[in-house]
Design a protein around this motif. Structure first.
Motif, PDB file in Angstrom:
ATOM      1  N   VAL A 108      45.383  69.371  14.807  1.00  0.00           N
ATOM      2  CA  VAL A 108      46.289  68.958  13.723  1.00  0.00           C
ATOM      3  C   VAL A 108      45.861  69.599  12.406  1.00  0.00           C
ATOM      4  CG1 VAL A 108      47.070  66.998  12.346  1.00  0.00           C
ATOM      5  CG2 VAL A 108      47.010  66.827  14.839  1.00  0.00           C
ATOM      6  N   MET A 109      44.553  69.592  12.121  1.00  0.00           N
ATOM      7  CA  MET A 109      44.071  70.159  10.860  1.00  0.00           C
ATOM      8  C   MET A 109      44.321  71.660  10.798  1.00  0.00           C
ATOM      9  SD  MET A 109      40.517  67.987  10.487  1.00  0.00           S
ATOM     10  CE  MET A 109      39.992  68.837   8.986  1.00  0.00           C
ATOM     11  N   VAL A 110      44.073  72.358  11.900  1.00  0.00           N
ATOM     12  CA  VAL A 110      44.349  73.798  11.931  1.00  0.00           C
ATOM     13  C   VAL A 110      45.838  74.052  11.715  1.00  0.00           C
ATOM     14  CG1 VAL A 110      44.372  75.843  13.418  1.00  0.00           C
ATOM     15  CG2 VAL A 110      42.366  74.363  13.380  1.00  0.00           C
ATOM     16  N   GLY A 111      46.675  73.238  12.357  1.00  0.00           N
ATOM     17  CA  GLY A 111      48.111  73.397  12.190  1.00  0.00           C
ATOM     18  C   GLY A 111      48.559  73.187  10.755  1.00  0.00           C
ATOM     19  N   LEU A 112      48.064  72.138  10.111  1.00  0.00           N
ATOM     20  CA  LEU A 112      48.450  71.864   8.726  1.00  0.00           C
ATOM     21  C   LEU A 112      47.957  72.962   7.784  1.00  0.00           C
ATOM     22  CD1 LEU A 112      47.828  68.005   8.552  1.00  0.00           C
ATOM     23  CD2 LEU A 112      50.016  69.204   8.714  1.00  0.00           C
ATOM     24  N   ILE A 113      46.743  73.460   8.020  1.00  0.00           N
ATOM     25  CA  ILE A 113      46.219  74.544   7.181  1.00  0.00           C
ATOM     26  C   ILE A 113      47.106  75.782   7.298  1.00  0.00           C
ATOM     27  CG2 ILE A 113      44.309  76.176   6.917  1.00  0.00           C
ATOM     28  CD1 ILE A 113      42.424  73.859   7.718  1.00  0.00           C
ATOM     29  N   CYS A 114      47.464  76.151   8.531  1.00  0.00           N
ATOM     30  CA  CYS A 114      48.307  77.337   8.727  1.00  0.00           C
ATOM     31  C   CYS A 114      49.709  77.130   8.156  1.00  0.00           C
ATOM     32  CB  CYS A 114      48.392  77.679  10.209  1.00  0.00           C
ATOM     33  SG  CYS A 114      46.857  78.310  10.923  1.00  0.00           S
ATOM     34  N   LEU A 115      50.281  75.939   8.327  1.00  0.00           N
ATOM     35  CA  LEU A 115      51.610  75.670   7.773  1.00  0.00           C
ATOM     36  C   LEU A 115      51.596  75.754   6.251  1.00  0.00           C
ATOM     37  CD1 LEU A 115      52.785  72.713  10.043  1.00  0.00           C
ATOM     38  CD2 LEU A 115      53.751  75.019   9.974  1.00  0.00           C
ATOM     39  N   LEU A 116      50.585  75.168   5.634  1.00  0.00           N
ATOM     40  CA  LEU A 116      50.481  75.231   4.177  1.00  0.00           C
ATOM     41  C   LEU A 116      50.328  76.673   3.715  1.00  0.00           C
ATOM     42  CD1 LEU A 116      50.241  73.825   1.430  1.00  0.00           C
ATOM     43  CD2 LEU A 116      47.789  73.573   1.860  1.00  0.00           C
ATOM     44  N   ALA A 117      49.486  77.438   4.406  1.00  0.00           N
ATOM     45  CA  ALA A 117      49.302  78.843   4.046  1.00  0.00           C
ATOM     46  C   ALA A 117      50.598  79.630   4.230  1.00  0.00           C
ATOM     47  CB  ALA A 117      48.190  79.454   4.895  1.00  0.00           C
ATOM     48  N   GLY A 118      51.373  79.297   5.267  1.00  0.00           N
ATOM     49  CA  GLY A 118      52.640  79.984   5.477  1.00  0.00           C
ATOM     50  C   GLY A 118      53.643  79.685   4.379  1.00  0.00           C
ATOM     51  N   VAL A 119      53.728  78.410   3.964  1.00  0.00           N
ATOM     52  CA  VAL A 119      54.642  78.043   2.882  1.00  0.00           C
ATOM     53  C   VAL A 119      54.235  78.738   1.585  1.00  0.00           C
ATOM     54  CG1 VAL A 119      55.425  76.125   1.449  1.00  0.00           C
ATOM     55  CG2 VAL A 119      55.274  75.843   3.933  1.00  0.00           C
ATOM     56  N   LEU A 120      52.930  78.867   1.352  1.00  0.00           N
ATOM     57  CA  LEU A 120      52.428  79.520   0.140  1.00  0.00           C
ATOM     58  C   LEU A 120      52.392  81.041   0.274  1.00  0.00           C
ATOM     59  CD1 LEU A 120      49.467  77.134  -0.782  1.00  0.00           C
ATOM     60  CD2 LEU A 120      51.773  77.176  -1.740  1.00  0.00           C
ATOM     61  N   ARG A 121      52.837  81.566   1.438  1.00  0.00           N
ATOM     62  CA  ARG A 121      52.906  83.000   1.699  1.00  0.00           C
ATOM     63  C   ARG A 121      51.528  83.658   1.544  1.00  0.00           C
ATOM     64  NH1 ARG A 121      57.942  84.171   2.536  1.00  0.00           N
ATOM     65  NH2 ARG A 121      57.570  86.415   2.522  1.00  0.00           N
ATOM     66  N   LEU A 122      50.569  83.106   2.268  1.00  0.00           N
ATOM     67  CA  LEU A 122      49.201  83.612   2.231  1.00  0.00           C
ATOM     68  C   LEU A 122      48.875  84.438   3.473  1.00  0.00           C
ATOM     69  CD1 LEU A 122      47.316  80.438   0.886  1.00  0.00           C
ATOM     70  CD2 LEU A 122      48.246  82.373  -0.403  1.00  0.00           C
ATOM     71  N   GLY A 123      49.860  85.145   3.988  1.00  0.00           N
ATOM     72  CA  GLY A 123      49.640  85.929   5.194  1.00  0.00           C
ATOM     73  C   GLY A 123      48.569  86.991   5.053  1.00  0.00           C
ATOM     74  N   PHE A 124      48.285  87.399   3.828  1.00  0.00           N
ATOM     75  CA  PHE A 124      47.276  88.431   3.627  1.00  0.00           C
ATOM     76  C   PHE A 124      45.871  87.968   4.012  1.00  0.00           C
ATOM     77  CE2 PHE A 124      47.475  85.976  -0.265  1.00  0.00           C
ATOM     78  CZ  PHE A 124      46.137  85.774  -0.582  1.00  0.00           C
TER      79      PHE A 124
END
Length: 563
Positions: A108-124
């Motif tokens: 769950v924590m990994v999922g939330l971290i990745c979702l937040l990063a995706g919304v913030l457009r942190l793909g780099f």
């Protein structure tokens, strides 16, 4: 349109061509058959056999909806299972229920971290782990898996806090080897490698495990000391939120951050590789959302953390997969086997699962990549070997940290000690390094100097020392020092303070210090820094070109461009 932007799987479904269905169905059947034994093996590695199966169902549907790749297959993998085994299992203190809770919470924590990063457009952030660290981690992870699974192949158990301890303990107990277990594990290992090399389309893991179960049932190998996986629960996973204590959250947060970065990095590498084979591109930010949704769903359904799988993606591709419908079919196959055929898995020997995992570890080893690092730069190989050693001797988390810190030190060293050159003027009027242009001639009275790095706190003193050294080495009296700023793409306030001091020191010696060919942003930063440091404007300090800075008479007539 907003839904299609965030959930590209909906657009795939709306535009799905029915002609692709037969191939997707066939590929899904093959993939599902492979994912059952592989999921069990990764679950066994993590200490939670069913979690590997649960992570091979609904998470696949989540990625199919949110991921941008048409071909990528996700699921539990070696790295994520090993992280659970090495970094999470010790927190459970031997309690299987608590381990299941912590593993689900990590997902769950990994999922939330990745979702937040995706919304913030942190793909780099996929680029934050350097190539040497990833290569070293993979080599070390292979040894971690071997250290954990080799005792199961040999038919006994060992204890050890690190992989090094486990390998030493295994070596001391070799005389206790169960030959039958060794034969099963070695046979599965050999079958999988043979299928990879000779018949890549054949599901080697399925063939190996089917053969192992048949051998157990026909010859009663469990009566000869062969450990079986035993009876596993039937039915689909329940949807529940793992409730972690604040202490558990604090302990898992650094693990989740590393796992999220590794999962996303692996996903991007695999997605880009297979996308290039099919002429398609992937969106890094959307991949964050896809892998985040998969991990979140996996945690909510008691599964392992999720990442991309290059081997299962290759299996699906070889079976003719056209779209993510393949993963939908595969998830249904895994669910159907868990519901109705789970009893058949009772006769599955743990040595066979260990053989599968050691085969996957064999696939992680890439001596050719280590050779490439060595041929490119010795320090890169050193970073990889240091990471590998850290993973084996200290643990996964500490090993990655060692590798990242070493890579950052190398990066800081490169910035702190950049290349430089004294430039000469060519007949055409431009300025070049005489080492590469024989017609570049130094102009008497001038020292044109190029510093190829950002000018900041870590190297500004070196900048001063090098300018002073070049002045001392000059074959003629110098009246004007011109800094070619083309390669200086950033500057900080400490560097501006030093420039003020250096300019004043040189002025007392009758030498002018000026800049030319600065980028606009750097020029504005230097001018701002000079005002803050000296309380005055830049004066005759900054010029638009090296030629303007080198020729005072010409420089005085050149209008500076507006900011």
């Amino acid at each position: 349109m907003n839904i299609l932007r965030w959930v590209p799987g909906v657009a795939t479904l709306r535009n799905y061509e029915i002609s692709s269905l037969p191939r997707d169905l066939a590929a899904g059947l093959t993939l599902g058959a492979v994912m059952v034994p592989v999921g069990l093996a990764y679950g066994e590695l993590a200490g939670l056999p069913m979690a590997g199966l649960y992570g091979s169902m609904l998470p696949l549907l989540a990625y199919a909806l949110f991921g941008s790749s048409r071909h990528l297959v996700v699921g539990p993998d070696t790295a994520m299972a090993a992280i659970v085994a090495v970094a999470v299992a010790p927190l459970a203190l031997g309690d299987p229920a608590r381990l299941a809770l912590l593993a689900a919470g990590l997902g769950v924590m990994v999922g939330l971290i990745c979702l937040l990063a995706g919304v913030l457009r942190l793909g780099f952030v996929a680029n934050l782990l350097s190539k040497p660290v990833i290569v070293g981690f993979m080599q070390g992870l292979a040894l971690v898996i071997v250290g954990a699974q080799l005792p199961k192949v040999l038919g006994f158990k060992v204890e050890g806090e690190t992989t090094f301890d486990q390998l030493v303990a295994t070596a001391r107990r070799l005389e206790e080897t169960n030959v039958t277990s060794l034969a099963i594990g070695a046979s599965c290992f050999a079958v999988i490698l043979a299928c990879r090399r000779l018949a890549p389309r054949l599901p080697g893991a399925v063939i190996a495990l089917a053969g192992a179960m048949v051998a157990v049932m026909l010859f009663g190998l469990d009566r000869h000391g062969v450990a079986l996986i035993g009876r596993i629960p039937t039915g689909l996973p329940e949807l529940s939120l793992p409730l972690l204590s604040l202490g558990d959250f604090d302990a898992l947060l650094p693990v989740a951050l590393v796992a999220a970065l590794l999962s996303f990095s692996d996903t991007m590498v695999t997605a880009r590789a297979f996308g290039a084979r099919h002429g398609t591109r992937v969106d890094a930010d959307q991949e964050l959302l896809g892998i985040g949704a998969a991990n979140l769903v996996s945690g909510l359904t008691q599964g392992l953390p999720i990442s991309a799988s290059d081997t299962r993606t290759a299996v699906a591709e070889a079976a003719g997969s056209q779209t993510q419908m393949t993963m939908v079919v595969a998830a249904a196959i895994v669910g159907g086997i868990t519901l109705w055929l789970a009893d058949l898995l009772y006769y599955l020997p743990t040595a066979a699962l260990a053989g599968i995992l050691i085969a996957s570890a064999w696939g992680l080893c890439d001596l050719g990549e280590l050779g490439r690092l060595w041929r490119f730069r010795g320090s890169d190989l050193a970073a990889a070997l240091l990471t590998m050693t850290g993973v084996v001797a200290l643990g996964v988390m500490d090993g990655i940290l060692v590798g990242v810190v070493f890579s950052l030190v190398l990066l800081l060293r490169a910035l702190a000690f950049p290349p430089d050159a004294v430039l000469g003027r060519v007949p055409a009027g431009s300025w070049h390094d005489p080492a590469y242009r024989a017609d570049a001639v130094m102009v008497p009275g001038l020292l044109v100097y190029r510093f190829s790095s950002p000018l900041f706190f870590a190297n500004c003193e070196l900048f001063r020392e090098r300018v002073e050294a070049r002045l001392a080495e000059a074959p003629y009296p110098v009246h004007r020092v011109v800094i070619d700023g083309a390669a200086i793409h950033a500057v900080d306030l400490m560097a501006c303070d030093l420039l003020v001091e250096l300019e004043r020191e040189l002025r007392t010696k009758g030498i002018a210090l000026v800049f030319g060919n600065l980028r606009d942003r750097v020029r504005r930063d230097i001018e701002r820094g000079l005002r803050l440091s000296a309380g005055e404007g830049e004066g005759d300090f900054v010029h638009p070109t090296v030629e303007a800075a080198a020729t005072p008479a010409f420089a005085a007539t050149v209008d500076r461009p507006d900011a």
